[in-house]
Design a protein around this motif. Structure first.
Motif, PDB file in Angstrom:
ATOM      1  N   SER A  88      13.505 -30.905 -23.178  1.00  0.00           N
ATOM      2  CA  SER A  88      13.225 -30.262 -21.891  1.00  0.00           C
ATOM      3  C   SER A  88      13.236 -31.336 -20.808  1.00  0.00           C
ATOM      4  O   SER A  88      13.165 -32.540 -21.103  1.00  0.00           O
ATOM      5  N   GLY A  89      13.307 -30.914 -19.566  1.00  0.00           N
ATOM      6  CA  GLY A  89      13.279 -31.884 -18.477  1.00  0.00           C
ATOM      7  C   GLY A  89      11.996 -32.693 -18.469  1.00  0.00           C
ATOM      8  O   GLY A  89      12.004 -33.910 -18.224  1.00  0.00           O
ATOM      9  N   GLU A  90      10.866 -32.042 -18.768  1.00  0.00           N
ATOM     10  CA  GLU A  90       9.577 -32.739 -18.780  1.00  0.00           C
ATOM     11  C   GLU A  90       9.527 -33.785 -19.888  1.00  0.00           C
ATOM     12  O   GLU A  90       9.056 -34.907 -19.673  1.00  0.00           O
ATOM     13  N   ASP A  91      10.014 -33.429 -21.088  1.00  0.00           N
ATOM     14  CA  ASP A  91      10.000 -34.387 -22.189  1.00  0.00           C
ATOM     15  C   ASP A  91      10.955 -35.554 -21.925  1.00  0.00           C
ATOM     16  O   ASP A  91      10.692 -36.683 -22.346  1.00  0.00           O
ATOM     17  N   PHE A  92      12.051 -35.268 -21.250  1.00  0.00           N
ATOM     18  CA  PHE A  92      12.971 -36.358 -20.892  1.00  0.00           C
ATOM     19  C   PHE A  92      12.281 -37.340 -19.940  1.00  0.00           C
ATOM     20  O   PHE A  92      12.425 -38.557 -20.082  1.00  0.00           O
ATOM     21  N   GLY A 128       8.165 -57.667 -10.803  1.00  0.00           N
ATOM     22  CA  GLY A 128       7.194 -57.439  -9.742  1.00  0.00           C
ATOM     23  C   GLY A 128       7.618 -56.445  -8.678  1.00  0.00           C
ATOM     24  O   GLY A 128       6.815 -56.081  -7.816  1.00  0.00           O
ATOM     25  N   ARG A 129       8.858 -55.987  -8.716  1.00  0.00           N
ATOM     26  CA  ARG A 129       9.311 -55.021  -7.717  1.00  0.00           C
ATOM     27  C   ARG A 129       8.848 -53.613  -8.085  1.00  0.00           C
ATOM     28  O   ARG A 129       8.869 -53.227  -9.247  1.00  0.00           O
ATOM     29  N   SER A 130       8.440 -52.863  -7.069  1.00  0.00           N
ATOM     30  CA  SER A 130       8.037 -51.481  -7.303  1.00  0.00           C
ATOM     31  C   SER A 130       9.278 -50.604  -7.419  1.00  0.00           C
ATOM     32  O   SER A 130      10.318 -50.881  -6.820  1.00  0.00           O
ATOM     33  N   MET A 131       9.155 -49.551  -8.207  1.00  0.00           N
ATOM     34  CA  MET A 131      10.322 -48.690  -8.449  1.00  0.00           C
ATOM     35  C   MET A 131       9.942 -47.217  -8.358  1.00  0.00           C
ATOM     36  O   MET A 131       8.792 -46.833  -8.603  1.00  0.00           O
ATOM     37  N   VAL A 132      10.915 -46.411  -7.971  1.00  0.00           N
ATOM     38  CA  VAL A 132      10.826 -44.957  -8.092  1.00  0.00           C
ATOM     39  C   VAL A 132      12.011 -44.524  -8.942  1.00  0.00           C
ATOM     40  O   VAL A 132      13.117 -45.054  -8.817  1.00  0.00           O
ATOM     41  N   VAL A 133      11.775 -43.565  -9.829  1.00  0.00           N
ATOM     42  CA  VAL A 133      12.795 -43.147 -10.786  1.00  0.00           C
ATOM     43  C   VAL A 133      12.970 -41.637 -10.723  1.00  0.00           C
ATOM     44  O   VAL A 133      11.978 -40.902 -10.701  1.00  0.00           O
ATOM     45  N   GLN A 134      14.211 -41.223 -10.665  1.00  0.00           N
ATOM     46  CA  GLN A 134      14.508 -39.799 -10.782  1.00  0.00           C
ATOM     47  C   GLN A 134      15.229 -39.579 -12.102  1.00  0.00           C
ATOM     48  O   GLN A 134      16.147 -40.330 -12.453  1.00  0.00           O
ATOM     49  N   CYS A 135      14.796 -38.567 -12.860  1.00  0.00           N
ATOM     50  CA  CYS A 135      15.359 -38.286 -14.177  1.00  0.00           C
ATOM     51  C   CYS A 135      16.068 -36.926 -14.151  1.00  0.00           C
ATOM     52  O   CYS A 135      15.527 -35.961 -13.633  1.00  0.00           O
ATOM     53  N   LYS A 136      17.265 -36.891 -14.733  1.00  0.00           N
ATOM     54  CA  LYS A 136      18.000 -35.636 -14.837  1.00  0.00           C
ATOM     55  C   LYS A 136      18.509 -35.478 -16.263  1.00  0.00           C
ATOM     56  O   LYS A 136      19.339 -36.262 -16.719  1.00  0.00           O
ATOM     57  N   ARG A 137      17.981 -34.495 -16.952  1.00  0.00           N
ATOM     58  CA  ARG A 137      18.461 -34.177 -18.292  1.00  0.00           C
ATOM     59  C   ARG A 137      19.352 -32.957 -18.169  1.00  0.00           C
ATOM     60  O   ARG A 137      18.894 -31.839 -18.030  1.00  0.00           O
ATOM     61  N   PHE A 138      20.671 -33.210 -18.177  1.00  0.00           N
ATOM     62  CA  PHE A 138      21.649 -32.146 -18.060  1.00  0.00           C
ATOM     63  C   PHE A 138      22.318 -31.907 -19.413  1.00  0.00           C
ATOM     64  O   PHE A 138      22.218 -32.739 -20.323  1.00  0.00           O
ATOM     65  N   ALA A 139      23.023 -30.794 -19.513  1.00  0.00           N
ATOM     66  CA  ALA A 139      23.908 -30.606 -20.651  1.00  0.00           C
ATOM     67  C   ALA A 139      24.985 -31.682 -20.578  1.00  0.00           C
ATOM     68  O   ALA A 139      25.454 -32.037 -19.479  1.00  0.00           O
TER      69      ALA A 139
END
Length: 239
Positions: A88-92, A128-139
């Motif tokens: 699922s997207g959440e588990d990814f 030491g750099r801060s990060m933001v991550v976007q995750c996409k679990r597609f077919a």
């Protein structure tokens, strides 16, 4: 008149001194009786505050431990891309958070959900750099397009992050890859994600960076399986 006024002032001063002295005597006498109760009340408040703080701390530690164990279970149970494709997207998102944590990143938190402002994971890279991550679990057949990652720029600004990272289990179209490079978004696609599962370091993924597509051999293999990025295979008409 002047003598009378002076006498009144002296009398008022004496009365004021006497009043203050009487008030002090009353306070001392009263305090001698109630100070044990005051100290007991202060002690109870202090003990209550300490218990409340301990309870809050314990609850927060348990919450973080539960999150950590859930992410770890997802990672342990999904070691191949075929298994990842079924998540699922959440588990990814949980898996990605755990991979970053295992890679030496700190303060890693999964923030995905309603109102996430286009960010699923936040943290601090080993350098030491801060990060933001976007995750996409597609077919696997569905590639990531440039419009899928356009919110990353605003998210990086909103969170005041140094680095924006886009992680997916599939590929990027050419437009998406160019968009990532033009806007300094680190894109980790299917092939890089596979090496990450096998133990590649976060630093090596970031250095490979770019569109995260892998080499030509990887692209050819992907196209043979799913068709060219951004296109769907047409079925041959029945003869």
């Amino acid at each position: 008149m002047a003598r009378r006024r002076g006498w009144r002032r002296r009398r008022n001063r004496r009365l004021a001194v006497v009043g203050v002295a009487l008030l002090a005597a009353v306070v001392v006498a009263f305090w001698s009786r109630i100070w044990p109760f005051v100290l007991a009340a202060v002690g109870l408040v202090g003990v209550g505050a300490l218990v409340w703080w301990g309870w809050r701390t314990h609850r927060e530690l348990r919450r973080k431990d539960a999150i950590f164990r859930a992410e770890q279970r997802v990672l342990e149970n999904n070691r191949t891309l075929d298994q990842v494709d079924k998540l699922s997207g959440e588990d990814f998102e949980k898996m990605v958070a755990e991979l970053f944590r295992r890679g030496g990143c700190t303060k890693v938190m999964r923030v995905g959900g309603r109102g996430d402002r286009g960010v699923d994971v936040t943290g601090v890279l080993p350098d030491g750099r801060s990060m933001v991550v976007q995750c996409k679990r597609f077919a696997p057949r569905r590639p990531v397009r440039s419009e899928d990652m356009q919110r990353m720029l605003g998210s990086r600004t909103d969170f005041g992050a140094d680095v924006a990272i886009f992680v997916t289990n599939t590929r990027f179209t050419d437009d998406a890859e160019r968009y990532a490079k033009d806007n300094e978004i680190i894109a980790i696609g299917r092939n890089l994600f596979a090496t990450w599962l096998k133990g590649a370091t976060v630093e090596s993924l970031i250095q490979t960076g770019g569109g995260g597509q892998g080499g030509r051999r990887h692209l050819k293999a992907w196209q043979q399986t799913y068709g060219k990025p951004g296109r769907t295979r047409r079925k041959k008409p029945a003869s």
